[in-house]
Write an enzyme that holds these catalytic residues in place. Structure first.
Site, PDB file in Angstrom:
ATOM      1  N   HIS A  63      26.631 -39.456   9.249  1.00  0.00           N
ATOM      2  CA  HIS A  63      25.463 -38.861   9.928  1.00  0.00           C
ATOM      3  C   HIS A  63      24.412 -38.454   8.909  1.00  0.00           C
ATOM      4  CE1 HIS A  63      23.417 -37.179  13.363  1.00  0.00           C
ATOM      5  NE2 HIS A  63      23.237 -36.035  12.740  1.00  0.00           N
ATOM      6  N   ARG A  90      14.209 -25.675  12.532  1.00  0.00           N
ATOM      7  CA  ARG A  90      13.753 -26.893  13.196  1.00  0.00           C
ATOM      8  C   ARG A  90      12.229 -27.015  13.136  1.00  0.00           C
ATOM      9  NH1 ARG A  90      14.636 -28.621  19.507  1.00  0.00           N
ATOM     10  NH2 ARG A  90      13.129 -26.941  19.754  1.00  0.00           N
ATOM     11  N   TYR A 129      15.248 -41.211  14.262  1.00  0.00           N
ATOM     12  CA  TYR A 129      14.349 -40.956  15.390  1.00  0.00           C
ATOM     13  C   TYR A 129      12.888 -40.789  14.980  1.00  0.00           C
ATOM     14  CZ  TYR A 129      15.484 -36.102  14.071  1.00  0.00           C
ATOM     15  OH  TYR A 129      15.695 -34.943  13.374  1.00  0.00           O
ATOM     16  N   HIS A 215      19.524 -38.914  21.182  1.00  0.00           N
ATOM     17  CA  HIS A 215      19.482 -37.754  20.290  1.00  0.00           C
ATOM     18  C   HIS A 215      20.443 -36.653  20.722  1.00  0.00           C
ATOM     19  CE1 HIS A 215      18.106 -33.855  18.748  1.00  0.00           C
ATOM     20  NE2 HIS A 215      17.774 -34.539  17.671  1.00  0.00           N
ATOM     21  N   ARG A 218      19.816 -32.512  25.372  1.00  0.00           N
ATOM     22  CA  ARG A 218      18.554 -31.797  25.616  1.00  0.00           C
ATOM     23  C   ARG A 218      17.338 -32.706  25.395  1.00  0.00           C
ATOM     24  NH1 ARG A 218      17.438 -30.332  20.058  1.00  0.00           N
ATOM     25  NH2 ARG A 218      19.423 -29.891  19.059  1.00  0.00           N
ATOM     26  N   HIS A 241      24.172 -36.235  19.248  1.00  0.00           N
ATOM     27  CA  HIS A 241      24.429 -34.842  18.866  1.00  0.00           C
ATOM     28  C   HIS A 241      24.974 -34.116  20.101  1.00  0.00           C
ATOM     29  CE1 HIS A 241      20.777 -35.165  15.951  1.00  0.00           C
ATOM     30  NE2 HIS A 241      21.825 -34.984  15.189  1.00  0.00           N
ATOM     31  N   HIS A 278      28.745 -32.977  15.564  1.00  0.00           N
ATOM     32  CA  HIS A 278      28.898 -31.512  15.539  1.00  0.00           C
ATOM     33  C   HIS A 278      30.011 -30.998  16.467  1.00  0.00           C
ATOM     34  CE1 HIS A 278      25.409 -31.412  13.015  1.00  0.00           C
ATOM     35  NE2 HIS A 278      24.581 -31.759  13.968  1.00  0.00           N
ATOM     36  N   ASP A 329      24.086 -35.166   7.176  1.00  0.00           N
ATOM     37  CA  ASP A 329      23.083 -34.650   8.106  1.00  0.00           C
ATOM     38  C   ASP A 329      21.761 -34.307   7.410  1.00  0.00           C
ATOM     39  OD1 ASP A 329      21.906 -33.673  10.380  1.00  0.00           O
ATOM     40  OD2 ASP A 329      23.372 -32.137  10.805  1.00  0.00           O
TER      41      ASP A 329
HETATM   42 ZN   LIG Z   1      21.758 -34.581  13.017  1.00  0.00          ZN
END
Ligand SMILES: [Zn+2]
Length: 458
Positions: A63, A90, A129, A215, A218, A241, A278, A329
């Site tokens: 990942h 984020r 993405y 993704h 959500r 995810h 995760h 990640d």
């Molecule tokens: Zn990720």
């Protein structure tokens, strides 16, 4: 007829699932596949390269968001009295994502891929993405940024599974925010078109494969997750995810009346092709059902620790034979052993016991290689076998600890004490891509990275 050996190595030892082969002779054919593997030299052993090292299978990094390497270590100063968490991090990540042009994406990716190789990763799953230009419009070549990631992998010398992912919403039932504009495909058809274009560019690259995915729950409506999975390729690994943050679990329960992994278990036919990244927050039932589904959990303990996500229930999951692997990640940690130690120590710290996994080094290495290769869309029977590419990370045999270690302790000495300083080099397709700490094309990669980072800091 057996394929001719074009390159022959002798290692002090090489790790197989059944234990160490000592010494180990590895013959490689045209294209870098193993054509000879034995503890005895072949008849024609001239030109053999003798390596005072221990060969482990190259690590799969299941990942990666390559662009986030441009901000690794730069979001660590926290204002007293503020509530810095995943969601505020984020925002910094969105800012980073909005600032990179394709040239810079390629430069940053080549740098992080090169650094992965220096630490023993030989294959990266790029969960991609960052599809569109900074205004949110598709590039003329809609797979432009994917193509840049492939070029970066090629230049660094790492194998890549490129996973363009579908990103549609700004949260459960929410329209996307302007700052997410580079990620967005409005409709499943737009995403499938992008996936098709990516398939074409991947097919031109010898060391690349394609995956697909969404993704997160959500980021795409429930109906469209099902549509994309059902109308998507039937032979590719699928990544998503899931359940990284408590808030995400609560929002999912409120919107879909299910916890994220619970929803996935009920609505998609989870099996070996599925890779759930995760899964930090799981109920007892989710642990049990996920472990028996055959799907992989992709754990990213360095990033999960850095973002304050929580601790995956590895002891419970492993006791039910769940499959898992690791990924870096956000790349705040790039050392596979640091990540494996995080996984073990988090369990030790919370259970106050040391023997959570019996022979943890063997269990962890086997899980992260076997699960990691599945996440890449590959299958394997052993760590090394004839007919498969020769990808390996080589540890120096003569470090103080490894030199004096008895055979039964060598692997745990590597897993619990080693870092990049103990690595002699990394081999992909039977060729050294890192030797004595120096990675292939390192000067050019470093210069382009430095230039990109200077431009970005203006
Ligand atoms: Zn990720």
């Amino acid at each position: 007829m057996k394929e001719r050996i074009t390159r022959l190595f002798k290692f002090d030892a090489l790790l197989l699932k059944q234990g160490w082969m000592k010494p180990a002779y590895v013959g490689v054919g045209v294209g870098g596949r193993i054509v000879f593997l034995s503890d005895h030299a072949p008849e024609q052993a001239h030109g053999m390269e003798s390596v005072a090292g221990l060969a482990l299978p190259g690590f799969p990094n299941a990942h990666s968001h390559a662009f986030q390497y441009a901000m690794a270590g730069m979001a660590e100063k926290h204002q007293p009295g503020t509530n810095d968490d995943f969601w505020s991090w984020r925002e910094a990540m969105y800012e980073c994502a909005l600032s990179l042009d394709p040239e810079q994406i390629e430069a940053v990716a080549a740098m992080v891929y090169s650094e992965m190789l220096r630490r023993g990763y030989t294959h990266v799953a790029e969960f991609h993405y960052l599809h569109h230009d900074t205004q949110g419009h598709p590039y003329d070549n809609i797979a432009e940024t994917g193509e840049r990631l492939l070029a970066a992998a090629e230049h660094a010398g790492i194998r890549i599974t490129l996973i363009p992912v579908f990103y549609q919403k700004g949260g459960f039932g929410k329209e996307p925010m302007p700052r997410q504009r580079r990620f967005i495909c409005a409709h499943p058809d737009d995403y499938l078109k992008l996936l098709d274009a990516t398939r074409t560019v991947v097919s031109k690259s010898a060391n690349a494969q394609l995956g697909f995915g969404v993704h997160s729950l959500r980021a795409v409506t429930a109906a469209d997750i099902t549509t994309v999975f059902e109308s998507g390729p039937k032979d590719l690994s699928f990544h998503i995810h899931a359940a990284e943050q408590l808030q995400e679990v609560e929002d999912c329960k409120a919107f879909l009346k299910r916890r994220p992994v619970e929803w996935l278990l009920e609505n998609l036919p989870l099996q070996e092709r599925f890779n759930l990244v995760h899964c930090t927050h799981l109920s007892d039932t989710e642990v049990k059902r996920l472990a028996t589904s055959g799907a992989q959990v992709v754990l990213c303990p360095g990033t999960e620790g850095n973002l304050g996500d929580g601790i995956f229930r590895l002891k419970d999951y492993a006791s039910q034979y769940g499959s898992w692997c690791i990924g870096t990640d956000s790349h705040i940690s790039l050392n596979p052993f640091e990540d494996l130690r995080w996984l073990d120590y988090a369990q030790r710290l919370t259970t106050h016991k040391r023997n959570t996994f019996d022979d943890a080094a063997t269990v962890f290495l086997t899980k992260c290689i076997t699960g990691g290769r599945k996440a890449m869309g590959l299958s394997d029977h052993n760590f090394f076998e004839e007919g498969k590419p020769f990808d390996a990370v080589i540890f120096q045999s003569n470090t103080p600890l490894l030199n004096m270690s008895r055979e039964e302790h060598i692997l745990s000495s590597i897993v619990y004490t080693c870092d990049a300083a103990d690595i002699m080099g990394t081999i992909v397709n039977g060729s050294w891509v890192v030797r004595d700490g120096v990675a292939r094309n390192s000067t050019a990669i470093r210069n382009k990275f430095d230039r990109a980072m200077k431009e970005l800091s203006r």
